[in-house]
Scaffold this active site. Structure first.
Site, PDB file in Angstrom:
ATOM      1  N   ARG A 145       0.815  -1.210   0.000  1.00  0.00           N
ATOM      2  CA  ARG A 145       0.000   0.000   0.000  1.00  0.00           C
ATOM      3  C   ARG A 145       0.851   1.263   0.000  1.00  0.00           C
ATOM      4  NH1 ARG A 145      -5.296  -0.032   3.675  1.00  0.00           N
ATOM      5  NH2 ARG A 145      -5.244  -2.095   2.729  1.00  0.00           N
ATOM      6  N   ILE A 146       1.918   1.302   0.793  1.00  0.00           N
ATOM      7  CA  ILE A 146       2.759   2.501   0.826  1.00  0.00           C
ATOM      8  C   ILE A 146       3.545   2.633  -0.470  1.00  0.00           C
ATOM      9  CG2 ILE A 146       4.663   3.649   2.019  1.00  0.00           C
ATOM     10  CD1 ILE A 146       3.686   2.352   4.610  1.00  0.00           C
ATOM     11  N   ASP A 190       9.144  -6.617  -6.670  1.00  0.00           N
ATOM     12  CA  ASP A 190       8.219  -7.243  -5.736  1.00  0.00           C
ATOM     13  C   ASP A 190       7.783  -8.563  -6.358  1.00  0.00           C
ATOM     14  OD1 ASP A 190       6.089  -8.098  -4.117  1.00  0.00           O
ATOM     15  OD2 ASP A 190       5.610  -6.037  -3.537  1.00  0.00           O
ATOM     16  N   ARG A 229      11.718  -0.284   7.321  1.00  0.00           N
ATOM     17  CA  ARG A 229      12.160  -0.955   8.545  1.00  0.00           C
ATOM     18  C   ARG A 229      13.684  -0.988   8.556  1.00  0.00           C
ATOM     19  NH1 ARG A 229       7.736  -0.156   9.753  1.00  0.00           N
ATOM     20  NH2 ARG A 229       6.099  -1.560  10.536  1.00  0.00           N
ATOM     21  N   GLU A 233      17.516   1.576  17.456  1.00  0.00           N
ATOM     22  CA  GLU A 233      16.935   2.912  17.582  1.00  0.00           C
ATOM     23  C   GLU A 233      16.857   3.322  19.044  1.00  0.00           C
ATOM     24  OE1 GLU A 233      13.252   3.106  15.413  1.00  0.00           O
ATOM     25  OE2 GLU A 233      14.235   2.767  13.480  1.00  0.00           O
ATOM     26  N   HIS A 258      12.950   8.264  12.838  1.00  0.00           N
ATOM     27  CA  HIS A 258      11.759   7.419  12.679  1.00  0.00           C
ATOM     28  C   HIS A 258      10.487   8.274  12.725  1.00  0.00           C
ATOM     29  CE1 HIS A 258      10.377   2.992  13.162  1.00  0.00           C
ATOM     30  NE2 HIS A 258       9.514   3.682  12.433  1.00  0.00           N
ATOM     31  N   ALA A 307       5.417   8.081  10.951  1.00  0.00           N
ATOM     32  CA  ALA A 307       4.036   8.275  11.416  1.00  0.00           C
ATOM     33  C   ALA A 307       3.860   9.570  12.183  1.00  0.00           C
ATOM     34  CB  ALA A 307       3.626   7.104  12.300  1.00  0.00           C
TER      35      ALA A 307
END
Length: 530
Positions: free
Chosen positions: A151-152, A171, A232, A261, A279, A282
């Site tokens: 989706r991203i 992919d 990630r 992290e 990060h 979001a």
């Protein structure tokens, strides 16, 4: 009658509270105050958290009436999902709340790398005026490689199209027709590394994708390559990236995620041509509000006993106790099935045989799809969006049931056709009073192997000495074989060997063993508790 207690353990938007509505007794607690949290959980039916509250086994046990843990965000590192599942507590999150924010951040990194924005900004603030030092490049007519078209990745492709770039993608689980609709040409990873001026990564971190882009891949890259990872940490080998930047093998990199992290003391912090963000995928007001509202709606559904779209571990609604143990088994079979595939699926049949078909077993189909797509999708996969992911990829899905099961009380099978027509299947069952999970069939070969974390699956021509070859290779590499089973249809024909091992097997060792035994299939499979 008293209202169900909903505990809010971290700061959430007013819209989150509004979305819960007036039907609950809403209480607040500081989730980082451990004694206060444990005390408040004693009466809670649901808890809403972000990333600071640790919902481990102790906290879950303290919630005697707890039915749902809601994480207002994507990550679940602070929730012990297996402990919640064992306790019958639903875990929900907001898997799509940040997808636009994440896509926009990746594009921001691409643009900032093109024009040296961080360095130019720092130079200006130091009182300098060095225009010629920061000559950049245009995105226009460049080749952009997208690793992962979930989706991203799709959102990134749609937005980049407006820049007049050539889009290529890697992919293996996306059909060419779907990529073509997005204006993306599918290529191998090697070709993508060779052709791309820019690369942006949008895939999940799994055993197979960890270190996917390393020294071998950077050696194929253009010296003008700029690479971005906002997905990630660990998908790019950080040591290899550092070496490529220091040697000038590539022109730059933008990282929002890291193996550790925060990346305190990492040499990447001082690498040439790198820009770093902490990060922030979001971290927008919109994403945070969407996350809170989304999980509030999920809490309402969960406490009403309805199907919850973003349930991570169990499906909402009434599930018969005899069906429920099959859910985690089916998810793991889905992971094994996806790991055995090396290309996109054309169809998937979920077969349930035995006495449990007297009950509603639709959740087992959802669990199978969740397991399959959790291996290949860059987004969080739930019981509701898994069928949608199949539909988006053009995968036909059926649930087949049969009360007859000759060898086992109940038999769960995932069977499918790959895009080249190859057939693939894996079956499992639950054995004994302890409901031990076992794999009992792979691609038509009968086996009986307890479910484990690490498997090696090999197919080769049956002949003397094969076991000695791979046994020595694995032994020399300190890979401990915990269990082994070999199946064949005829002597001297094709044999399938399944090993359970105590640790991951390096790719180069797998390749060496596969060559030594002339294997037609050599696959390392890591199964993750979800």
């Amino acid at each position: 009658m008293s209202k169900p207690v909903v505990l809010i353990a971290e700061e959430l938007s007013p819209a989150t509270v509004d979305a819960l509505g007036p039907d609950f007794d809403i209480r607040h607690v500081d989730g980082t105050d451990r004694p206060a949290l444990l005390a408040a959980l004693a009466e809670a039916h649901a808890i809403l958290i972000r990333s600071a509250t640790q919902m481990d086994a102790e906290a879950i046990a303290a919630g005697k009436s707890l039915k749902v843990i809601a994480r207002a965000g994507v990550g679940l590192d602070n929730v012990d999902v297996p402990a919640a599942t064992t306790a019958g507590v639903m875990v929900v999150n907001a898997p799509t709340s940040n997808i636009i924010s994440a896509a926009e951040l990746a594009i921001t990194h691409l643009l900032a790398l093109s024009r040296h924005l961080p360095a130019a900004d720092a130079s200006m603030k130091a009182g300098q005026w060095k225009r010629s030092a920061f000559t950049g490049v245009e995105l226009f007519e460049k080749t952009v490689g997208i690793v992962g078209l979930g989706r991203i990745g799709v959102l990134v492709a749609q937005r980049l199209a407006a820049f007049g770039v050539e889009l290529i993608g890697y992919d293996p689980f996306v059909p060419p027709a779907r990529a073509q609709q997005l204006g993306v040409t599918l290529v191998t990873l090697d070709e993508l590394m060779e052709r791309a001026d820019y690369i942006t990564i949008h895939i999940p971190k799994t055993a197979e994708t960890t270190g996917l882009i390393g020294a071998e891949q950077f050696a194929k890259a253009k010296p003008t390559l700029r690479i971005v990872n906002a997905s990630r940490g660990g998908i790019i080998d950080e040591d290899a990236l550092l070496a490529a930047l220091e040697a000038g093998t590539i022109a730059g990199a933008g990282l929002d995620v890291f193996v550790n992290e925060p990346p305190t003391g990492s040499p990447l912090l001082g690498a040439p041509g790198i820009q770093l963000t902490p990060h922030l995928g979001a971290s927008t007001d919109e994403a945070q509000e969407k996350a809170g509202v989304s999980v509030a709606k999920s809490v309402r559904l969960a406490l009403d006993g309805e199907l919850v779209p973003d349930a991570v571990n169990v499906a909402g609604g009434i599930i018969d106790p005899s069906v429920r143990p099959g859910i985690p088994l089916m998810e793991k079979l889905g992971q094994v099935f996806a790991a055995l595939a090396d290309q996109s699926f054309a169809s998937i049949d979920v077969e349930v045989r035995g006495e449990i078909v007297e009950h509603d077993v639709n959740v087992l189909k959802l669990a199978a799809l969740k397991g399959v797509f959790s291996r290949i999708s860059s987004e969080q996969v739930s019981y509701v969006n898994a069928p949608l992911l199949a539909e988006q990829r053009g995968v036909a899905v059926r649930l087949l049931t049969d009360a007859a099961s000759e060898e086992y009380r109940n038999l769960l099978t995932i069977r499918g056709a790959l895009s080249d027509g190859t057939q693939l299947s894996v079956s499992g069952t639950l054995v004994g009073a302890k409901q031990v999970q076992k794999i009992v069939e792979i691609n038509g070969y009968d086996v009986e192997v307890p479910m484990a974390e690490h498997f090696i699956v090999m197919v080769y021509t049956d002949r003397p000495g094969i076991v000695a070859i791979y046994g020595k290779e694995f032994g020399d590499a300190a890979i401990n074989i915990a269990g082994m089973q070999i199946a064949r249809h005829t002597a001297g024909g094709q044999a399938l060997s399944v090993l359970t091992v105590d640790s991951r097997v390096p790719d180069d060792l797998l390749e060496r063993v596969g060559t030594a035994i002339d294997a037609t299939l050599m696959r390392e499979i890591t199964v993750v508790e979800q």
